[in-house]
Enzyme design. Structure first.
Site, PDB file in Angstrom:
ATOM      1  N   VAL A  13      66.275   3.618 -30.693  1.00  0.00           N
ATOM      2  CA  VAL A  13      65.528   4.851 -30.983  1.00  0.00           C
ATOM      3  C   VAL A  13      66.486   5.973 -31.393  1.00  0.00           C
ATOM      4  O   VAL A  13      66.277   6.645 -32.405  1.00  0.00           O
ATOM      5  CB  VAL A  13      64.704   5.300 -29.750  1.00  0.00           C
ATOM      6  CG1 VAL A  13      64.093   6.664 -29.976  1.00  0.00           C
ATOM      7  CG2 VAL A  13      63.631   4.280 -29.435  1.00  0.00           C
ATOM      8  N   ASP A  32      77.263   9.171 -27.547  1.00  0.00           N
ATOM      9  CA  ASP A  32      77.059   8.088 -26.588  1.00  0.00           C
ATOM     10  C   ASP A  32      78.311   7.987 -25.721  1.00  0.00           C
ATOM     11  O   ASP A  32      79.391   8.392 -26.139  1.00  0.00           O
ATOM     12  CB  ASP A  32      76.853   6.777 -27.364  1.00  0.00           C
ATOM     13  CG  ASP A  32      76.057   5.750 -26.581  1.00  0.00           C
ATOM     14  OD1 ASP A  32      74.947   5.400 -27.008  1.00  0.00           O
ATOM     15  OD2 ASP A  32      76.554   5.294 -25.521  1.00  0.00           O
ATOM     16  N   PHE A 153      57.214   6.374 -32.215  1.00  0.00           N
ATOM     17  CA  PHE A 153      56.283   5.251 -32.416  1.00  0.00           C
ATOM     18  C   PHE A 153      56.941   4.233 -33.339  1.00  0.00           C
ATOM     19  O   PHE A 153      56.349   3.780 -34.317  1.00  0.00           O
ATOM     20  CB  PHE A 153      54.957   5.752 -32.999  1.00  0.00           C
ATOM     21  CG  PHE A 153      54.255   6.733 -32.094  1.00  0.00           C
ATOM     22  CD1 PHE A 153      53.437   6.277 -31.060  1.00  0.00           C
ATOM     23  CD2 PHE A 153      54.437   8.091 -32.234  1.00  0.00           C
ATOM     24  CE1 PHE A 153      52.808   7.174 -30.206  1.00  0.00           C
ATOM     25  CE2 PHE A 153      53.811   9.004 -31.395  1.00  0.00           C
ATOM     26  CZ  PHE A 153      52.997   8.543 -30.377  1.00  0.00           C
ATOM     27  N   LEU A 154      58.204   3.927 -33.049  1.00  0.00           N
ATOM     28  CA  LEU A 154      58.964   3.024 -33.909  1.00  0.00           C
ATOM     29  C   LEU A 154      58.789   1.588 -33.429  1.00  0.00           C
ATOM     30  O   LEU A 154      59.017   1.303 -32.260  1.00  0.00           O
ATOM     31  CB  LEU A 154      60.453   3.379 -33.872  1.00  0.00           C
ATOM     32  CG  LEU A 154      60.833   4.837 -34.140  1.00  0.00           C
ATOM     33  CD1 LEU A 154      62.327   5.032 -33.945  1.00  0.00           C
ATOM     34  CD2 LEU A 154      60.412   5.241 -35.544  1.00  0.00           C
ATOM     35  N   LEU A 259      45.189  -7.724 -33.793  1.00  0.00           N
ATOM     36  CA  LEU A 259      44.178  -8.676 -33.320  1.00  0.00           C
ATOM     37  C   LEU A 259      44.674 -10.102 -33.570  1.00  0.00           C
ATOM     38  O   LEU A 259      43.884 -11.004 -33.809  1.00  0.00           O
ATOM     39  CB  LEU A 259      42.842  -8.449 -34.033  1.00  0.00           C
ATOM     40  CG  LEU A 259      41.961  -7.312 -33.517  1.00  0.00           C
ATOM     41  CD1 LEU A 259      40.642  -7.254 -34.264  1.00  0.00           C
ATOM     42  CD2 LEU A 259      41.689  -7.445 -32.005  1.00  0.00           C
ATOM     43  N   GLY A 266      55.416  -9.076 -25.639  1.00  0.00           N
ATOM     44  CA  GLY A 266      56.684  -8.916 -24.924  1.00  0.00           C
ATOM     45  C   GLY A 266      57.377  -7.683 -25.464  1.00  0.00           C
ATOM     46  O   GLY A 266      56.732  -6.777 -25.990  1.00  0.00           O
ATOM     47  N   CYS A 269      58.879  -2.418 -24.755  1.00  0.00           N
ATOM     48  CA  CYS A 269      57.973  -1.274 -24.615  1.00  0.00           C
ATOM     49  C   CYS A 269      56.671  -1.594 -23.876  1.00  0.00           C
ATOM     50  O   CYS A 269      56.408  -1.030 -22.822  1.00  0.00           O
ATOM     51  CB  CYS A 269      57.649  -0.708 -25.991  1.00  0.00           C
ATOM     52  SG  CYS A 269      59.137  -0.314 -26.911  1.00  0.00           S
ATOM     53  N   LYS A 272      56.905  -2.622 -20.129  1.00  0.00           N
ATOM     54  CA  LYS A 272      57.424  -1.520 -19.311  1.00  0.00           C
ATOM     55  C   LYS A 272      56.409  -0.370 -19.248  1.00  0.00           C
ATOM     56  O   LYS A 272      56.133   0.175 -18.186  1.00  0.00           O
ATOM     57  CB  LYS A 272      58.732  -1.064 -19.947  1.00  0.00           C
ATOM     58  CG  LYS A 272      59.265   0.271 -19.516  1.00  0.00           C
ATOM     59  CD  LYS A 272      60.663   0.489 -20.077  1.00  0.00           C
ATOM     60  CE  LYS A 272      60.672   0.993 -21.501  1.00  0.00           C
ATOM     61  NZ  LYS A 272      60.287   2.390 -21.694  1.00  0.00           N
TER      62      LYS A 272
HETATM   63  C1  UGA Z   1      55.729  -1.035 -29.851  1.00  0.00           C
HETATM   64  C2  UGA Z   1      54.734  -0.157 -30.642  1.00  0.00           C
HETATM   65  O1  UGA Z   1      54.100  -0.929 -31.650  1.00  0.00           O
HETATM   66  C3  UGA Z   1      55.452   1.027 -31.276  1.00  0.00           C
HETATM   67  O2  UGA Z   1      54.517   1.871 -31.899  1.00  0.00           O
HETATM   68  C4  UGA Z   1      56.172   1.805 -30.164  1.00  0.00           C
HETATM   69  O3  UGA Z   1      56.877   2.907 -30.668  1.00  0.00           O
HETATM   70  C5  UGA Z   1      57.155   0.882 -29.472  1.00  0.00           C
HETATM   71  O4  UGA Z   1      56.421  -0.223 -28.916  1.00  0.00           O
HETATM   72  C6  UGA Z   1      57.836   1.657 -28.397  1.00  0.00           C
HETATM   73  O5  UGA Z   1      57.172   2.114 -27.449  1.00  0.00           O
HETATM   74  O6  UGA Z   1      59.025   1.930 -28.521  1.00  0.00           O
HETATM   75  P1  UGA Z   1      57.436  -2.997 -30.484  1.00  0.00           P
HETATM   76  O7  UGA Z   1      57.617  -3.201 -29.025  1.00  0.00           O
HETATM   77  O8  UGA Z   1      58.637  -2.931 -31.344  1.00  0.00           O
HETATM   78  O9  UGA Z   1      56.637  -1.629 -30.768  1.00  0.00           O
HETATM   79  O10 UGA Z   1      56.593  -4.211 -31.001  1.00  0.00           O
HETATM   80  P2  UGA Z   1      55.125  -4.498 -31.597  1.00  0.00           P
HETATM   81  O11 UGA Z   1      55.261  -4.808 -33.021  1.00  0.00           O
HETATM   82  O12 UGA Z   1      54.178  -3.457 -31.215  1.00  0.00           O
HETATM   83  O13 UGA Z   1      54.788  -5.859 -30.831  1.00  0.00           O
HETATM   84  C7  UGA Z   1      54.733  -5.925 -29.405  1.00  0.00           C
HETATM   85  C8  UGA Z   1      54.353  -7.298 -28.926  1.00  0.00           C
HETATM   86  O14 UGA Z   1      52.983  -7.581 -29.220  1.00  0.00           O
HETATM   87  C9  UGA Z   1      55.135  -8.443 -29.577  1.00  0.00           C
HETATM   88  O15 UGA Z   1      55.446  -9.400 -28.592  1.00  0.00           O
HETATM   89  C10 UGA Z   1      54.177  -9.002 -30.601  1.00  0.00           C
HETATM   90  O16 UGA Z   1      54.415 -10.355 -30.911  1.00  0.00           O
HETATM   91  C11 UGA Z   1      52.855  -8.826 -29.873  1.00  0.00           C
HETATM   92  N1  UGA Z   1      51.681  -8.786 -30.773  1.00  0.00           N
HETATM   93  C12 UGA Z   1      51.506  -7.766 -31.638  1.00  0.00           C
HETATM   94  C13 UGA Z   1      50.715  -9.786 -30.705  1.00  0.00           C
HETATM   95  O17 UGA Z   1      50.850 -10.750 -29.902  1.00  0.00           O
HETATM   96  N2  UGA Z   1      49.628  -9.716 -31.511  1.00  0.00           N
HETATM   97  C14 UGA Z   1      49.428  -8.703 -32.374  1.00  0.00           C
HETATM   98  O18 UGA Z   1      48.396  -8.700 -33.069  1.00  0.00           O
HETATM   99  C15 UGA Z   1      50.397  -7.705 -32.456  1.00  0.00           C
END
Ligand code: UGA
Length: 439
Positions: A13, A32, A153-154, A259, A266, A269, A272
């Site tokens: 981030v 850092d 929201f990255l 969906l 996992g 984010c 946690k």
């Molecule tokens: C997430 C949010 O999408 C970001 O907006 C947020 O800023 C970030 O957390 C954070 O709090 O820092 P991220 O953890 O990088 O981002 O990953 P995502 O792309 O959201 O995926 C999260 C998990 O959900 C992954 O394990 C992914 O495989 C799973 N997932 C996602 C599904 O199983 N199905 C889906 O349809 C979408």
């Protein structure tokens, strides 16, 4: 007007923010305590795998607007705005561990020189920004600083794209105080580039900004968990989750995003933040039962996939299983809370031999599992001699996997495709027994 900014923390981030803020024209120093990291970043080495980051990093270093330093307090003293982007890992009881935030406040209160806006980017529990303001008030004169909550929201793997083209920008500030209004003006300058491309900017109070972040992540985690359970039901009653999710998504109120059923969410984010919001609920005496259940159901989903593999093979002992995909999602080397950890653990416990491949995450997996399993640079090498082929991450290269070749190399004929990435009709034609999720 361009601002002088310090970003504390050069994790994913902090680094993406430092690079992005300097690309907007601000003068930014990323600081850092890790001297080796600072040295590598100063040389233009991005230290993390993030699409597009290297180019932006080098371009902004060359422009002279971006520098990196270990002199945290020195840099703060030269800045009008200090972003806090340190980690808030999960502590033993599920709440967020705030020790890095404490250090950052310590540095800010010693380094601060002139009116300073302290911006929290880290995901912090509701109330933290008020508390930061109180802490600073003990050490700095009233009116000399303002606290702003600017949650990120990255998405990992898409962080650069998300930084430059966010759906919205959330800026919480102390709407009751004159310093708040002054901070708002400075934040308008910092993000002028996004304002010009008509990014919606949500101005609100500190608590609202903090909760927007948790509510968004918890909602997405809930959406995924919902579709996973629906997929399990579709599977049991002979329906096809793809058609269901696609059709649900046609309803504008639902949207087709997030969906996609899978082995459970996992990453660093969702797991946690869902736990943290349950613990915030406890603190305020508000029952967060939906999210509590999401956490439980997501855990159960990982176990379900492991059991699906076991049931396909009859038993695990002595079986060879090829696992493709170890990262928690595609386009990252991150394995934190990856479903692969729980699933591979189950396979090993049952006495299976596990052969793995992942385009980016094998080193990280190796540091966790060591020589309890084998790691292969080529997916077909991992597949060789296996009784079952398992897909756990939706990497693009797996979508086009040559199934004819895979079949000729395998000892058995099972495929468990936990991301529904393969062509199941083709798999069946080739003589595979195919098990997806929810189909
Ligand atoms: C997430 C949010 O999408 C970001 O907006 C947020 O800023 C970030 O957390 C954070 O709090 O820092 P991220 O953890 O990088 O981002 O990953 P995502 O792309 O959201 O995926 C999260 C998990 O959900 C992954 O394990 C992914 O495989 C799973 N997932 C996602 C599904 O199983 N199905 C889906 O349809 C979408």
């Amino acid at each position: 007007m361009a601002q002088d900014i310090t970003v504390i923390g050069t994790g994913y981030v902090g680094l993406v923010s430092a690079v992005g803020l300097s690309d907007f024209g601000n003068r930014v120093t990323g600081v850092d305590i890790d001297a080796e990291k600072i040295e590598r970043l100063s040389r233009g080495e991005p230290v993390i795998y993030e699409l597009g980051l290297e180019d932006y990093l080098q371009r902004n270093l060359e422009s002279g607007r971006l520098t990196f330093s270990t002199d945290i307090r020195g840099s703060i003293s030269r800045s009008d705005i200090v972003f806090i982007a340190v980690g808030t890992p999960e502590s033993g009881d599920g709440s967020a561990d705030m020790s890095f935030i404490h250090h950052a406040i310590e540095d800010i209160s010693h380094g601060m020189n002139g009116f300073t806006v302290v911006v929290t980017k880290s995901t912090v529990p509701v109330g933290t920004n008020r508390w930061i303001a109180e802490e600073l008030r003990k050490r700095a004169p009233e009116g000399k600083f303002a606290v702003v909550s600017n949650p990120e929201f990255l998405r990992e793997g898409k962080a650069v794209q998300d930084f430059f083209h966010p759906d919205r920008l959330v800026i919480g500030y102390d709407t009751e105080r004159p310093e708040g209004a002054r901070a708002r003006k400075l934040m308008e300058d910092v993000y002028r580039a996004l304002y010009l491309i008509e990014t919606p900017i949500v101005w609100c109070n500190l608590e609202t900004a903090e909760l927007i972040k948790y509510a968004s992540n918890a909602f997405l985690a809930t959406k995924i968990t919902f579709i996973n359970q629906m997929a399990n039901l579709a599977e049991a009653c002979g329906a096809d989750i793809h058609a269901i999710a696609k059709t649900m998504g046609m309803d504008g109120r639902i949207s087709p995003k997030f969906l996609h059923p899978g082995p459970g969410y996992g990453g660093s984010c969702f797991p946690k933040d869902t736990k943290a919001i349950v613990s915030t609920g406890e603190e305020f005496g508000v029952e967060m039962s939906v999210i509590r259940e999401v956490i439980r159901a997501n855990d159960a989903q990982k176990v379900r996939v492991a059991e699906k593999i076991e049931n396909s093979l009859g038993e695990l002992r002595g079986k060879t299983i090829a696992v493709l995909g170890l990262a928690f999602k595609a386009e990252t080397d991150d394995i934190r809370e990856s479903p692969a950890i729980r699933i591979v653990e189950h396979l090993l416990d049952g006495g299976a031999h596990v052969r793995t491949h992942d385009p980016e995450a094998m080193d990280n997996f190796k540091s966790l599992f060591g020589d309890r399993l084998s790691y292969h640079n080529d997916p077909f090498e991992a597949i060789e001699g296996s009784d079952c082929l398992v897909i756990l991450t939706e990497w693009n290269e797996f979508r086009n996997l040559d199934l004819t070749k895979a079949k000729s190399l395998m000892a058995g004929n099972w495929i468990v495709d936990a991301r529904n990435t393969l062509d199941r009709e083709q798999a069946k034609e080739l003589g595979f027994s195919y098990a997806g999720i929810g189909r």
